[in-house]
Design a protein around this motif. Structure first.
Motif, PDB file in Angstrom:
ATOM      1  N   VAL A   1       0.929  -1.219  -0.093  1.00 39.33           N
ATOM      2  CA  VAL A   1       0.000   0.089   0.107  1.00 39.33           C
ATOM      3  C   VAL A   1       0.885   1.177   0.106  1.00 39.33           C
ATOM      4  CG1 VAL A   1      -1.806   1.352   1.117  1.00 39.33           C
ATOM      5  CG2 VAL A   1      -1.950  -1.406   1.179  1.00 39.33           C
ATOM      6  N   GLN A   2       0.544   2.182  -0.880  1.00 36.37           N
ATOM      7  CA  GLN A   2       1.365   3.369  -0.993  1.00 36.37           C
ATOM      8  C   GLN A   2       0.382   4.644  -0.877  1.00 36.37           C
ATOM      9  OE1 GLN A   2       3.757   3.455  -4.608  1.00 36.37           O
ATOM     10  NE2 GLN A   2       5.574   2.410  -3.436  1.00 36.37           N
ATOM     11  N   LEU A   3       0.835   5.639  -0.095  1.00 34.87           N
ATOM     12  CA  LEU A   3       0.094   6.665  -0.014  1.00 34.87           C
ATOM     13  C   LEU A   3       0.844   7.699  -0.421  1.00 34.87           C
ATOM     14  CD1 LEU A   3      -2.085   6.202   3.276  1.00 34.87           C
ATOM     15  CD2 LEU A   3      -2.824   5.950   0.981  1.00 34.87           C
ATOM     16  N   GLN A   4       0.214   8.855  -1.163  1.00 32.31           N
ATOM     17  CA  GLN A   4       1.176  10.050  -1.647  1.00 32.31           C
ATOM     18  C   GLN A   4       0.603  11.261  -1.176  1.00 32.31           C
ATOM     19  OE1 GLN A   4       4.362   9.625  -3.028  1.00 32.31           O
ATOM     20  NE2 GLN A   4       4.582  11.825  -2.947  1.00 32.31           N
ATOM     21  N   ALA A   5       0.770  12.067  -0.283  1.00 31.57           N
ATOM     22  CA  ALA A   5       0.501  13.309  -0.081  1.00 31.57           C
ATOM     23  C   ALA A   5       1.065  14.452  -0.646  1.00 31.57           C
ATOM     24  CB  ALA A   5       0.434  13.544   1.588  1.00 31.57           C
ATOM     25  N   SER A   6       0.420  15.280  -1.184  1.00 28.11           N
ATOM     26  CA  SER A   6       0.734  16.456  -1.806  1.00 28.11           C
ATOM     27  C   SER A   6      -0.183  17.675  -1.672  1.00 28.11           C
ATOM     28  CB  SER A   6       0.966  16.212  -3.452  1.00 28.11           C
ATOM     29  OG  SER A   6      -0.299  15.774  -3.858  1.00 28.11           O
ATOM     30  N   GLY A   7       0.647  18.923  -2.126  1.00 29.69           N
ATOM     31  CA  GLY A   7      -0.370  20.017  -2.037  1.00 29.69           C
ATOM     32  C   GLY A   7      -0.005  21.108  -1.193  1.00 29.69           C
TER      33      GLY A   7
ATOM     34  N   ALA B   1      -3.753   8.991   5.909  1.00 33.42           N
ATOM     35  CA  ALA B   1      -3.546   7.759   6.771  1.00 33.42           C
ATOM     36  C   ALA B   1      -4.809   6.682   6.303  1.00 33.42           C
ATOM     37  CB  ALA B   1      -3.407   7.557   8.300  1.00 33.42           C
ATOM     38  N   LEU B   2      -4.786   5.507   6.138  1.00 29.99           N
ATOM     39  CA  LEU B   2      -5.754   4.652   5.680  1.00 29.99           C
ATOM     40  C   LEU B   2      -5.943   3.575   7.004  1.00 29.99           C
ATOM     41  CD1 LEU B   2      -5.300   3.469   2.097  1.00 29.99           C
ATOM     42  CD2 LEU B   2      -6.473   5.523   2.974  1.00 29.99           C
ATOM     43  N   GLY B   3      -7.406   3.308   7.305  1.00 27.59           N
ATOM     44  CA  GLY B   3      -7.628   2.359   8.262  1.00 27.59           C
ATOM     45  C   GLY B   3      -8.823   1.568   7.801  1.00 27.59           C
ATOM     46  N   ALA B   4      -8.574   0.247   8.185  1.00 28.79           N
ATOM     47  CA  ALA B   4      -9.769  -0.654   7.597  1.00 28.79           C
ATOM     48  C   ALA B   4     -10.682  -1.052   8.870  1.00 28.79           C
ATOM     49  CB  ALA B   4      -9.231  -2.008   7.209  1.00 28.79           C
ATOM     50  N   ARG B   5      -9.983  -0.856  10.106  1.00 28.55           N
ATOM     51  CA  ARG B   5     -10.461  -1.087  11.424  1.00 28.55           C
ATOM     52  C   ARG B   5     -10.951  -0.117  12.218  1.00 28.55           C
ATOM     53  NH1 ARG B   5      -6.627  -2.632  14.248  1.00 28.55           N
ATOM     54  NH2 ARG B   5      -5.257  -1.871  12.774  1.00 28.55           N
ATOM     55  N   VAL B   6     -11.047   1.224  11.555  1.00 32.63           N
ATOM     56  CA  VAL B   6     -11.547   2.441  12.218  1.00 32.63           C
ATOM     57  C   VAL B   6     -12.827   2.257  12.634  1.00 32.63           C
ATOM     58  CG1 VAL B   6     -11.752   4.889  12.275  1.00 32.63           C
ATOM     59  CG2 VAL B   6      -9.518   3.807  11.198  1.00 32.63           C
ATOM     60  N   ILE B   7     -13.310   2.782  13.589  1.00 36.33           N
ATOM     61  CA  ILE B   7     -14.759   2.895  14.022  1.00 36.33           C
ATOM     62  C   ILE B   7     -14.927   4.174  14.713  1.00 36.33           C
ATOM     63  CG2 ILE B   7     -15.035   0.332  14.605  1.00 36.33           C
ATOM     64  CD1 ILE B   7     -14.665   0.963  17.584  1.00 36.33           C
TER      65      ILE B   7
ATOM     66  N   SER C   1     -15.532   5.607  17.706  1.00 42.01           N
ATOM     67  CA  SER C   1     -14.842   5.491  19.008  1.00 42.01           C
ATOM     68  C   SER C   1     -13.377   5.907  18.808  1.00 42.01           C
ATOM     69  CB  SER C   1     -15.082   4.235  19.850  1.00 42.01           C
ATOM     70  OG  SER C   1     -14.481   3.179  19.529  1.00 42.01           O
ATOM     71  N   ASN C   2     -12.526   5.285  17.775  1.00 40.42           N
ATOM     72  CA  ASN C   2     -11.181   5.511  17.582  1.00 40.42           C
ATOM     73  C   ASN C   2     -10.715   6.392  16.444  1.00 40.42           C
ATOM     74  OD1 ASN C   2     -11.347   3.820  15.603  1.00 40.42           O
ATOM     75  ND2 ASN C   2     -10.420   2.060  16.511  1.00 40.42           N
ATOM     76  N   ILE C   3     -11.808   7.041  15.887  1.00 42.50           N
ATOM     77  CA  ILE C   3     -11.500   7.564  14.269  1.00 42.50           C
ATOM     78  C   ILE C   3     -10.499   8.929  14.673  1.00 42.50           C
ATOM     79  CG2 ILE C   3     -13.420   9.286  14.449  1.00 42.50           C
ATOM     80  CD1 ILE C   3     -13.715   8.426  11.684  1.00 42.50           C
ATOM     81  N   ARG C   4     -10.477   9.294  15.751  1.00 40.57           N
ATOM     82  CA  ARG C   4      -9.501  10.317  16.005  1.00 40.57           C
ATOM     83  C   ARG C   4      -7.981   9.843  16.493  1.00 40.57           C
ATOM     84  NH1 ARG C   4     -14.482  12.482  16.523  1.00 40.57           N
ATOM     85  NH2 ARG C   4     -14.609  14.536  16.008  1.00 40.57           N
ATOM     86  N   ASN C   5      -7.855   8.700  16.709  1.00 35.52           N
ATOM     87  CA  ASN C   5      -6.668   8.101  17.194  1.00 35.52           C
ATOM     88  C   ASN C   5      -5.630   7.598  15.982  1.00 35.52           C
ATOM     89  OD1 ASN C   5      -7.722   8.407  19.667  1.00 35.52           O
ATOM     90  ND2 ASN C   5      -8.617   6.294  19.862  1.00 35.52           N
ATOM     91  N   ALA C   6      -4.726   8.072  16.112  1.00 36.27           N
ATOM     92  CA  ALA C   6      -3.662   7.702  14.895  1.00 36.27           C
ATOM     93  C   ALA C   6      -3.375   6.242  15.047  1.00 36.27           C
ATOM     94  CB  ALA C   6      -2.296   8.665  15.224  1.00 36.27           C
ATOM     95  N   GLY C   7      -3.506   5.508  16.258  1.00 34.32           N
ATOM     96  CA  GLY C   7      -3.148   4.039  16.201  1.00 34.32           C
ATOM     97  C   GLY C   7      -4.179   3.307  15.648  1.00 34.32           C
ATOM     98  N   ALA C   8      -5.290   3.921  15.264  1.00 29.94           N
ATOM     99  CA  ALA C   8      -6.079   3.251  14.411  1.00 29.94           C
ATOM    100  C   ALA C   8      -5.884   2.768  13.154  1.00 29.94           C
ATOM    101  CB  ALA C   8      -7.655   3.663  14.666  1.00 29.94           C
ATOM    102  N   TYR C   9      -5.024   3.505  12.513  1.00 31.30           N
ATOM    103  CA  TYR C   9      -4.797   3.725  10.943  1.00 31.30           C
ATOM    104  C   TYR C   9      -3.643   2.746  10.724  1.00 31.30           C
ATOM    105  CZ  TYR C   9      -8.176   7.479  10.911  1.00 31.30           C
ATOM    106  OH  TYR C   9      -9.391   8.124  11.176  1.00 31.30           O
ATOM    107  N   ASP C  10      -3.565   2.001   9.712  1.00 35.62           N
ATOM    108  CA  ASP C  10      -2.605   1.029   9.326  1.00 35.62           C
ATOM    109  C   ASP C  10      -1.836   1.577   8.519  1.00 35.62           C
ATOM    110  OD1 ASP C  10      -5.795  -0.751   8.964  1.00 35.62           O
ATOM    111  OD2 ASP C  10      -4.327  -0.983  10.714  1.00 35.62           O
ATOM    112  N   TYR C  11      -2.113   2.467   7.463  1.00 35.66           N
ATOM    113  CA  TYR C  11      -1.143   2.889   6.558  1.00 35.66           C
ATOM    114  C   TYR C  11      -0.820   4.239   6.451  1.00 35.66           C
ATOM    115  CZ  TYR C  11      -2.283  -1.803   4.986  1.00 35.66           C
ATOM    116  OH  TYR C  11      -2.388  -3.329   5.195  1.00 35.66           O
ATOM    117  N   TRP C  12       0.258   4.736   6.247  1.00 37.95           N
ATOM    118  CA  TRP C  12       0.566   6.336   6.198  1.00 37.95           C
ATOM    119  C   TRP C  12       1.334   6.822   5.121  1.00 37.95           C
ATOM    120  CZ3 TRP C  12      -1.061   9.521  10.282  1.00 37.95           C
ATOM    121  CH2 TRP C  12      -1.511   8.839  11.542  1.00 37.95           C
ATOM    122  N   GLY C  13       1.016   8.053   4.793  1.00 34.75           N
ATOM    123  CA  GLY C  13       1.793   8.587   3.584  1.00 34.75           C
ATOM    124  C   GLY C  13       3.058   9.249   4.221  1.00 34.75           C
TER     125      GLY C  13
END
Length: 125
Positions: free
Chosen positions: A1-7, A96-102, A104-116
């Protein structure tokens, strides 16, 4: 998985920027996408998140009314429109992408699996 942030870039206070995040290597539509930022000497903080379907968005109080998140699942792109930028918005912004985000944790960085890699936003006052 690749994430590319720009702008990112340098803008005067009151100005606008639009960040983009391109995702590849994953069924994008199943993931919640979050935006986080980290200023020098500070911890990474939640900025915004957009639910899988794109129907629901969530914002930190500090950016509510100024930032707008959107996504195009067909293009596997996510955007963060940032208006009325202020000096305190200066930071490196990450998507960041997260498949398991709910909810209650949507604001937590630890809930996200992949980062740009992040894109720098600098607001001059």
């Amino acid at each position: 998985v690749q994430l590319q942030a720009s702008g990112g870039g340098v803008v005067q206070a009151g100005g606008s920027l639009r960040l983009s995040c391109a995702a590849s290597g994953r069924t994008f539509s199943r993931d919640t996408v979050g935006w986080f930022r980290q200023a020098p000497g500070k911890e990474r903080e939640f900025v915004s998140a957009i639910w899988r379907s794109g129907g629901n968005t969530y914002y930190a109080d500090s950016v509510k009314g100024r930032f707008t998140a959107s996504r195009d699942n067909a293009k596997t792109m996510v955007y963060l429109q940032m208006n009325n930028l202020q000096a305190e918005d200066t930071a490196v912004y990450f998507c960041a992408l997260g498949a398991r985000v709910i909810l209650s944790n949507i604001r937590n960085a630890g809930a996200y699996d992949y980062w740009g890699q992040g894109t720098q936003v600098t607001v001059s006052s």
